[in-house]
Motif scaffolding. Structure first.
Motif, PDB file in Angstrom:
ATOM      1  N   MET A  10       0.851  -1.201   0.000  1.00 29.79           N
ATOM      2  CA  MET A  10       0.000   0.000   0.000  1.00 29.79           C
ATOM      3  C   MET A  10       0.883   1.247   0.000  1.00 29.79           C
ATOM      4  O   MET A  10       1.849   1.312   0.753  1.00 29.79           O
ATOM      5  CB  MET A  10      -0.863   0.030   1.282  1.00 29.79           C
ATOM      6  CG  MET A  10      -1.863  -1.071   1.386  1.00 29.79           C
ATOM      7  SD  MET A  10      -2.721  -1.083   2.995  1.00 29.79           S
ATOM      8  CE  MET A  10      -1.726  -2.249   3.927  1.00 29.79           C
ATOM      9  N   LYS A  14       1.492   2.377  -6.968  1.00 30.43           N
ATOM     10  CA  LYS A  14       0.994   1.572  -8.095  1.00 30.43           C
ATOM     11  C   LYS A  14      -0.023   2.336  -8.962  1.00 30.43           C
ATOM     12  O   LYS A  14       0.079   2.322 -10.177  1.00 30.43           O
ATOM     13  CB  LYS A  14       0.368   0.255  -7.582  1.00 30.43           C
ATOM     14  CG  LYS A  14       1.326  -0.600  -6.732  1.00 30.43           C
ATOM     15  CD  LYS A  14       0.639  -1.834  -6.185  1.00 30.43           C
ATOM     16  CE  LYS A  14      -0.471  -1.555  -5.218  1.00 30.43           C
ATOM     17  NZ  LYS A  14      -0.125  -1.271  -3.838  1.00 30.43           N
ATOM     18  N   ASP A  33      -8.554  -2.136  -7.353  1.00 29.44           N
ATOM     19  CA  ASP A  33      -9.427  -1.664  -6.259  1.00 29.44           C
ATOM     20  C   ASP A  33     -10.623  -0.896  -6.843  1.00 29.44           C
ATOM     21  O   ASP A  33     -11.757  -1.087  -6.419  1.00 29.44           O
ATOM     22  CB  ASP A  33      -8.662  -0.726  -5.306  1.00 29.44           C
ATOM     23  CG  ASP A  33      -7.735  -1.476  -4.363  1.00 29.44           C
ATOM     24  OD1 ASP A  33      -7.907  -2.694  -4.189  1.00 29.44           O
ATOM     25  OD2 ASP A  33      -6.832  -0.830  -3.796  1.00 29.44           O
ATOM     26  N   VAL A  44     -13.676  -0.029  -0.799  1.00 33.40           N
ATOM     27  CA  VAL A  44     -12.892  -1.131  -0.206  1.00 33.40           C
ATOM     28  C   VAL A  44     -13.165  -1.204   1.295  1.00 33.40           C
ATOM     29  O   VAL A  44     -13.371  -2.285   1.850  1.00 33.40           O
ATOM     30  CB  VAL A  44     -11.385  -0.943  -0.502  1.00 33.40           C
ATOM     31  CG1 VAL A  44     -10.550  -1.916   0.304  1.00 33.40           C
ATOM     32  CG2 VAL A  44     -11.104  -1.106  -1.994  1.00 33.40           C
ATOM     33  N   PHE A  56     -13.391  -9.646   0.524  1.00 36.96           N
ATOM     34  CA  PHE A  56     -12.633  -8.810  -0.411  1.00 36.96           C
ATOM     35  C   PHE A  56     -11.664  -9.656  -1.236  1.00 36.96           C
ATOM     36  O   PHE A  56     -11.534  -9.467  -2.450  1.00 36.96           O
ATOM     37  CB  PHE A  56     -11.877  -7.715   0.361  1.00 36.96           C
ATOM     38  CG  PHE A  56     -11.058  -6.824  -0.534  1.00 36.96           C
ATOM     39  CD1 PHE A  56     -11.660  -5.902  -1.371  1.00 36.96           C
ATOM     40  CD2 PHE A  56      -9.664  -6.924  -0.549  1.00 36.96           C
ATOM     41  CE1 PHE A  56     -10.904  -5.098  -2.229  1.00 36.96           C
ATOM     42  CE2 PHE A  56      -8.895  -6.120  -1.388  1.00 36.96           C
ATOM     43  CZ  PHE A  56      -9.521  -5.204  -2.229  1.00 36.96           C
ATOM     44  N   ARG A  57     -11.004 -10.626  -0.589  1.00 42.50           N
ATOM     45  CA  ARG A  57     -10.046 -11.482  -1.321  1.00 42.50           C
ATOM     46  C   ARG A  57     -10.761 -12.320  -2.380  1.00 42.50           C
ATOM     47  O   ARG A  57     -10.202 -12.597  -3.448  1.00 42.50           O
ATOM     48  CB  ARG A  57      -9.276 -12.387  -0.355  1.00 42.50           C
ATOM     49  CG  ARG A  57      -8.444 -11.644   0.690  1.00 42.50           C
ATOM     50  CD  ARG A  57      -7.488 -10.654   0.101  1.00 42.50           C
ATOM     51  NE  ARG A  57      -6.841  -9.830   1.131  1.00 42.50           N
ATOM     52  CZ  ARG A  57      -6.213  -8.697   0.874  1.00 42.50           C
ATOM     53  NH1 ARG A  57      -6.135  -8.215  -0.360  1.00 42.50           N
ATOM     54  NH2 ARG A  57      -5.648  -8.008   1.847  1.00 42.50           N
ATOM     55  N   GLY A  80      -2.569  -4.004  -2.825  1.00 38.69           N
ATOM     56  CA  GLY A  80      -1.350  -4.515  -2.186  1.00 38.69           C
ATOM     57  C   GLY A  80      -1.391  -5.969  -1.737  1.00 38.69           C
ATOM     58  O   GLY A  80      -0.357  -6.631  -1.653  1.00 38.69           O
ATOM     59  N   GLY A  81      -2.590  -6.479  -1.459  1.00 34.93           N
ATOM     60  CA  GLY A  81      -2.672  -7.860  -0.972  1.00 34.93           C
ATOM     61  C   GLY A  81      -2.941  -8.873  -2.071  1.00 34.93           C
ATOM     62  O   GLY A  81      -2.912 -10.090  -1.825  1.00 34.93           O
ATOM     63  N   ARG A 116      -7.782   2.629   3.695  1.00 35.65           N
ATOM     64  CA  ARG A 116      -7.091   1.334   3.718  1.00 35.65           C
ATOM     65  C   ARG A 116      -7.223   0.675   5.092  1.00 35.65           C
ATOM     66  O   ARG A 116      -6.450   0.987   6.008  1.00 35.65           O
ATOM     67  CB  ARG A 116      -5.613   1.546   3.364  1.00 35.65           C
ATOM     68  CG  ARG A 116      -5.421   2.095   1.953  1.00 35.65           C
ATOM     69  CD  ARG A 116      -3.973   2.458   1.692  1.00 35.65           C
ATOM     70  NE  ARG A 116      -3.695   2.644   0.277  1.00 35.65           N
ATOM     71  CZ  ARG A 116      -3.792   3.797  -0.367  1.00 35.65           C
ATOM     72  NH1 ARG A 116      -4.195   4.878   0.260  1.00 35.65           N
ATOM     73  NH2 ARG A 116      -3.509   3.858  -1.664  1.00 35.65           N
ATOM     74  N   LEU A 118      -6.235  -1.978   6.321  1.00 34.80           N
ATOM     75  CA  LEU A 118      -5.043  -2.645   6.862  1.00 34.80           C
ATOM     76  C   LEU A 118      -3.916  -1.666   7.180  1.00 34.80           C
ATOM     77  O   LEU A 118      -2.829  -2.062   7.564  1.00 34.80           O
ATOM     78  CB  LEU A 118      -4.560  -3.738   5.906  1.00 34.80           C
ATOM     79  CG  LEU A 118      -5.577  -4.861   5.645  1.00 34.80           C
ATOM     80  CD1 LEU A 118      -5.033  -5.875   4.655  1.00 34.80           C
ATOM     81  CD2 LEU A 118      -5.947  -5.561   6.951  1.00 34.80           C
ATOM     82  N   ARG A 132       5.457  -9.267   3.851  1.00 31.34           N
ATOM     83  CA  ARG A 132       5.095  -9.390   2.440  1.00 31.34           C
ATOM     84  C   ARG A 132       6.245  -9.158   1.458  1.00 31.34           C
ATOM     85  O   ARG A 132       6.167  -9.609   0.310  1.00 31.34           O
ATOM     86  CB  ARG A 132       3.984  -8.396   2.119  1.00 31.34           C
ATOM     87  CG  ARG A 132       2.642  -8.816   2.651  1.00 31.34           C
ATOM     88  CD  ARG A 132       1.643  -7.747   2.304  1.00 31.34           C
ATOM     89  NE  ARG A 132       0.273  -8.126   2.620  1.00 31.34           N
ATOM     90  CZ  ARG A 132      -0.760  -7.339   2.361  1.00 31.34           C
ATOM     91  NH1 ARG A 132      -0.565  -6.166   1.798  1.00 31.34           N
ATOM     92  NH2 ARG A 132      -1.972  -7.742   2.662  1.00 31.34           N
TER      93      ARG A 132
HETATM   94  C1  S3P Z   1      -4.697  -3.922   0.592  1.00 30.70           C
HETATM   95  C2  S3P Z   1      -4.312  -2.879  -0.230  1.00 30.70           C
HETATM   96  C3  S3P Z   1      -5.259  -1.891  -0.783  1.00 30.70           C
HETATM   97  C4  S3P Z   1      -6.650  -2.514  -0.928  1.00 30.70           C
HETATM   98  C5  S3P Z   1      -7.083  -3.097   0.388  1.00 30.70           C
HETATM   99  C6  S3P Z   1      -6.138  -4.175   0.908  1.00 30.70           C
HETATM  100  C7  S3P Z   1      -3.672  -4.829   1.132  1.00 30.70           C
HETATM  101  O1  S3P Z   1      -4.815  -1.421  -2.059  1.00 30.70           O
HETATM  102  O2  S3P Z   1      -6.665  -3.489  -1.930  1.00 30.70           O
HETATM  103  O3  S3P Z   1      -7.202  -2.055   1.320  1.00 30.70           O
HETATM  104  O4  S3P Z   1      -3.999  -5.929   1.611  1.00 30.70           O
HETATM  105  O5  S3P Z   1      -2.471  -4.464   1.061  1.00 30.70           O
HETATM  106  P1  S3P Z   1      -3.557  -0.405  -2.244  1.00 30.70           P
HETATM  107  O6  S3P Z   1      -2.316  -1.246  -2.310  1.00 30.70           O
HETATM  108  O7  S3P Z   1      -3.846   0.275  -3.537  1.00 30.70           O
HETATM  109  O8  S3P Z   1      -3.547   0.517  -1.087  1.00 30.70           O
END
Ligand code: S3P
Length: 167
Positions: A10, A14, A33, A44, A56-57, A80-81, A116, A118, A132
């Motif tokens: 995050m 990107k 996203d 999100v 979400f995943r 990011g995930g 975000r 997380l 990560r």
């Molecule tokens: C996440 C990153 C977020 C978004 C969500 C979870 C993560 O995207 O998909 O909040 O798990 O790292 P960005 O990387 O664009 O912040």
């Protein structure tokens, strides 16, 4: 042409780099996203609150399947995930935007953190970052130093791209 897929923690840039790269290369950019938000009508943060991280995943997994089957020649800026919980290799050629945690905390203001779930606790976010980093490096074909300014990051990505796809 394969998609150019941007991964990283995050706040590693990107979405911003994705948009700049799209302009530079004359491609379209898709931010996963935003794709998920526009397709569900929820942010999100709302998806995390109502369906949990697992929900979400599952949406990310569906997005990967759809993008791999239907999109080429684009730039894809991932959440990011996404590469942590799913196999993203079918999406295209993977570029890891490697930013130091200090660069990330300096980039993300409180409004950007609020989006975000997380990143609400910085200590936990740092732990997540440490855990990560290796996964990003392993899945990527290219690792780009993303601590620099946007023009330098673009130049680095394009140099990797040109070396892989000589004219
Ligand atoms: C996440 C990153 C977020 C978004 C969500 C979870 C993560 O995207 O998909 O909040 O798990 O790292 P960005 O990387 O664009 O912040």
């Amino acid at each position: 042409m394969a998609n150019i897929v941007l991964i990283g923690f995050m706040g590693s840039g990107k979405s911003t780099i994705g948009a700049a790269l799209a302009q530079r290369m004359g491609r379209f950019v898709i931010d996963t996203d935003l794709l998920i938000e526009s397709s569900t009508g929820q942010s999100v943060a709302e998806i995390f609150a109502h369906r949990g991280e697992q929900g979400f995943r599952a949406l990310e997994s569906k997005a990967i399947a759809w993008l791999s089957a239907n999109v080429c020649n684009a730039i894809i800026a991932t959440g990011g995930g996404m590469p942590i919980f799913n196999d993203i290799r079918p999406l295209g050629e993977i570029y890891y935007l490697q930013s130091d945690f200090e660069t990330i905390t300096a980039r993300l203001d409180s409004a950007q953190r609020a989006k975000r779930p997380l990143f609400s606790d910085e200590t936990k976010a740092r732990e997540l970052y440490e855990a990560r980093a290796k996964v990003y490096a392993k899945v990527a074909q290219h690792t780009i130093d993303a601590n620099a300014q946007i023009p330098q990051i673009l130049t680095a990505i394009l140099a990797h791209f040109d070396a892989k796809h000589p004219a």
